[in-house]
Design a protein around this motif. Structure first.
Motif, mmCIF file in Angstrom:
data_model
loop_
_atom_site.group_PDB
_atom_site.id
_atom_site.type_symbol
_atom_site.label_atom_id
_atom_site.label_comp_id
_atom_site.label_asym_id
_atom_site.label_seq_id
_atom_site.Cartn_x
_atom_site.Cartn_y
_atom_site.Cartn_z
ATOM 1 N N VAL A 264 2.751 1.373 -3.068
ATOM 2 C CA VAL A 264 2.244 0.390 -4.031
ATOM 3 C C VAL A 264 0.744 0.524 -4.240
ATOM 4 C CG1 VAL A 264 4.078 -1.224 -3.433
ATOM 5 C CG2 VAL A 264 1.880 -1.372 -2.255
ATOM 6 N N LEU A 265 0.140 1.596 -3.742
ATOM 7 C CA LEU A 265 -1.310 1.733 -3.794
ATOM 8 C C LEU A 265 -1.829 2.126 -5.160
ATOM 9 C CD1 LEU A 265 -1.908 3.547 -0.394
ATOM 10 C CD2 LEU A 265 -2.155 1.119 -0.912
ATOM 11 N N PHE A 266 -0.968 2.559 -6.054
ATOM 12 C CA PHE A 266 -1.424 3.071 -7.348
ATOM 13 C C PHE A 266 -1.021 2.151 -8.499
ATOM 14 C CE2 PHE A 266 -0.596 6.632 -4.487
ATOM 15 C CZ PHE A 266 -1.860 7.184 -4.418
ATOM 16 N N GLY A 267 -0.716 0.905 -8.193
ATOM 17 C CA GLY A 267 -0.356 -0.040 -9.237
ATOM 18 C C GLY A 267 -0.960 -1.403 -8.951
ATOM 19 N N ARG A 268 -0.613 -2.361 -9.789
ATOM 20 C CA ARG A 268 -1.183 -3.694 -9.645
ATOM 21 C C ARG A 268 -0.604 -4.455 -8.463
ATOM 22 N NH1 ARG A 268 -1.557 -5.919 -15.931
ATOM 23 N NH2 ARG A 268 -2.992 -4.275 -16.677
ATOM 24 N N LEU A 269 0.511 -3.981 -7.914
ATOM 25 C CA LEU A 269 1.064 -4.643 -6.738
ATOM 26 C C LEU A 269 0.173 -4.491 -5.516
ATOM 27 C CD1 LEU A 269 4.876 -3.806 -6.956
ATOM 28 C CD2 LEU A 269 3.796 -6.035 -7.246
ATOM 29 N N LYS A 270 -0.788 -3.574 -5.588
ATOM 30 C CA LYS A 270 -1.657 -3.340 -4.437
ATOM 31 C C LYS A 270 -2.387 -4.612 -4.015
ATOM 32 C CE LYS A 270 -5.427 -1.140 -5.352
ATOM 33 N NZ LYS A 270 -6.370 -0.032 -5.648
ATOM 34 N N TYR A 271 -2.882 -5.375 -4.960
ATOM 35 C CA TYR A 271 -3.695 -6.538 -4.625
ATOM 36 C C TYR A 271 -2.886 -7.659 -3.973
ATOM 37 C CZ TYR A 271 -7.193 -4.078 -7.349
ATOM 38 O OH TYR A 271 -8.065 -3.132 -7.810
ATOM 39 N N PRO A 272 -1.721 -8.048 -4.500
ATOM 40 C CA PRO A 272 -0.943 -9.057 -3.761
ATOM 41 C C PRO A 272 -0.453 -8.569 -2.407
ATOM 42 C CG PRO A 272 0.274 -8.259 -5.680
ATOM 43 C CD PRO A 272 -1.121 -7.762 -5.820
ATOM 44 N N VAL A 273 -0.142 -7.262 -2.291
ATOM 45 C CA VAL A 273 0.289 -6.732 -0.994
ATOM 46 C C VAL A 273 -0.857 -6.798 0.014
ATOM 47 C CG1 VAL A 273 0.965 -4.616 0.200
ATOM 48 C CG2 VAL A 273 2.150 -5.293 -1.876
ATOM 49 N N LEU A 274 -2.057 -6.420 -0.400
ATOM 50 C CA LEU A 274 -3.206 -6.508 0.496
ATOM 51 C C LEU A 274 -3.493 -7.957 0.883
ATOM 52 C CD1 LEU A 274 -5.653 -3.891 -1.081
ATOM 53 C CD2 LEU A 274 -4.425 -3.697 1.083
ATOM 54 N N THR A 275 -3.297 -8.889 -0.059
ATOM 55 C CA THR A 275 -3.502 -10.307 0.253
ATOM 56 C C THR A 275 -2.495 -10.792 1.288
ATOM 57 O OG1 THR A 275 -4.327 -10.679 -2.001
ATOM 58 C CG2 THR A 275 -3.648 -12.611 -0.732
ATOM 59 N N MET A 276 -1.224 -10.392 1.137
ATOM 60 C CA MET A 276 -0.218 -10.792 2.115
ATOM 61 C C MET A 276 -0.461 -10.141 3.473
ATOM 62 S SD MET A 276 3.343 -11.059 -0.067
ATOM 63 C CE MET A 276 3.138 -9.542 -1.018
ATOM 64 N N LEU A 277 -0.938 -8.895 3.479
ATOM 65 C CA LEU A 277 -1.274 -8.254 4.743
ATOM 66 C C LEU A 277 -2.444 -8.959 5.422
ATOM 67 C CD1 LEU A 277 -0.917 -4.465 3.855
ATOM 68 C CD2 LEU A 277 0.521 -5.786 5.410
ATOM 69 N N LEU A 278 -3.384 -9.453 4.624
ATOM 70 C CA LEU A 278 -4.486 -10.226 5.177
ATOM 71 C C LEU A 278 -3.956 -11.476 5.883
ATOM 72 C CD1 LEU A 278 -7.506 -10.927 5.496
ATOM 73 C CD2 LEU A 278 -7.405 -11.963 3.221
ATOM 74 N N GLY A 279 -3.018 -12.173 5.230
ATOM 75 C CA GLY A 279 -2.410 -13.336 5.858
ATOM 76 C C GLY A 279 -1.663 -12.978 7.129
ATOM 77 N N ALA A 300 -9.884 -1.946 7.848
ATOM 78 C CA ALA A 300 -9.297 -0.690 7.366
ATOM 79 C C ALA A 300 -8.677 -0.859 5.988
ATOM 80 C CB ALA A 300 -8.254 -0.182 8.362
ATOM 81 N N ASP A 301 -8.097 -2.021 5.707
ATOM 82 C CA ASP A 301 -7.489 -2.251 4.393
ATOM 83 C C ASP A 301 -8.516 -2.222 3.269
ATOM 84 O OD1 ASP A 301 -5.057 -2.507 5.611
ATOM 85 O OD2 ASP A 301 -5.044 -4.696 5.606
ATOM 86 N N ALA A 302 -9.798 -2.437 3.600
ATOM 87 C CA ALA A 302 -10.833 -2.448 2.576
ATOM 88 C C ALA A 302 -11.014 -1.100 1.905
ATOM 89 C CB ALA A 302 -12.168 -2.900 3.176
#
Length: 350
Positions: A264-279, A300-302
């Protein structure tokens, strides 16, 4: 026609790799984050430094050297059994972590930082965890990057210093160009390796969980929350464990996020996935008492956030500061001056 397209694609790929460094802001975030994280670790364990890494540790320097003979590792902490030597190394590690975080002489300090992280890691390897492993890997990778080009003392000095004159002579110009190309290639490759490493961490963790029966039936987090070793606040763990359905959903979502992360790193899903991983990492830090591990993974996610994100964040912050200053009431000018005239308050009558 296809040959021309292939050639142009290769030239474009080569240009991306050699002409301009990528993710300079992300590299700066990694530098600041891991420098701060290692500094916090050393300060937190300062009262117990001798028992963990020093000559007074149950894992003595001699035992560490015997292990190094088998593993090929090395630590500057085992060069001497002197207490004074250990204290000097500890002070040097504190200073190096702070300077690396601030970005002073980053090219040289990054090498010293990697040596210090590796030395403390290998000196007491049986007391490390996943967060220490991630910090060690990132410290080594950051040596090859331009992590001091943004948000650093080096960047501040470069802005205030007069631009250097171009080197004279064709040979000197060619050498300067070759140096810029080499540093750019090393930086881009280093950032690529960091991104691949994070993908491997998440992907392998997710695939490993898929093989477990407790993750398949949704009870894994129940057992995690009932481990005394990972319950800093038992009451909070019991309160979370009292809701089995949300815990099962969180377990399934964890596996899904980790397995799907590289895709999901090459689409818009990247941002919600990173947000959920942050949680997820914040939950691990609070419920399992692993703040350093969570911090290492959040930093590292940054690497997956583009420079335009950090520039937009900086613009938002500057607008916020200007708005706050504009909304603040005016200060008193002197005795007898009006108080808050701009706010509609009547000035003092003489």
């Amino acid at each position: 026609m296809s040959t021309e397209r292939t050639t142009s694609a290769r030239r474009a790929s080569c240009a991306v790799l050699t002409e301009s460094p990528v993710s300079l802001y992300a590299a700066a975030v990694l530098r600041i984050g891991y420098g701060f994280l290692h500094l916090v670790l050393l300060l937190r364990e300062f009262p117990y430094r001798d028992e963990i890494w020093g000559p007074g540790s149950p894992w003595t320097p001699e035992l560490a050297r015997q292990l190094f003979d088998q593993t090929g590792w090395l630590s500057v902490l085992t060069f001497s059994d002197s207490r004074m030597y250990f204290e000097i190394c500890y002070a040097a590690a504190l200073v190096t972590s702070a300077l690396f975080m601030l970005g002073w002489r980053t090219r040289a300090i990054s090498v010293l930082f990697a040596v210090m992280v590796a030395s403390f890691h290998s000196r007491s390897v049986f007391m490390t965890d996943g967060g220490d492993n991630v910090t060690l890997l990132m410290a080594v990778y950051l040596v090859f990057t331009m992590c001091g080009r943004r948000w650093s003392l080096d960047a501040l000095t470069a802005r205030t210093r007069a631009p250097a004159a171009p080197p004279g002579g064709r040979r000197m110009r060619n050498l300067a160009q070759a140096r810029r190309t080499l540093t750019t290639v090393l930086h881009n490759c280093g950032m690529f390796v960091i991104a691949v490493q994070v993908c491997l961490l998440y992907g392998s963790a997710g695939l490993y969980k898929v093989q477990g029966g407790s993750w398949g039936n949704g009870t894994a987090l129940h057992y995690v929350l009932n481990l005394d070793l990972f319950r800093p606040w038992p009451a909070l763990s019991l309160m979370a464990d009292a809701h089995p359905v949300p815990m099962a959903v969180a377990g399934y979502l964890t596996v899904l996020l980790q397995v799907a992360f590289p895709f999901v790193l090459f689409g818009r899903l990247k941002y919600p996935v990173l947000t959920m991983l942050l949680g997820m990492h914040l939950g691990i830090a609070v419920l399992m008492g692993l703040p350093l591990f969570s911090g290492a993974m959040i930093i590292a996610d940054a690497v997956f956030l583009p420079d335009r994100f950090y520039r937009a964040l900086g613009r938002w912050w500057r607008r916020r500061v200007r708005w706050t200053r504009a909304a603040a009431p005016p200060a008193l000018v002197g005795p007898g001056a009006g108080v808050g005239v701009g706010a509609g308050v009547v000035p003092e009558q003489r």
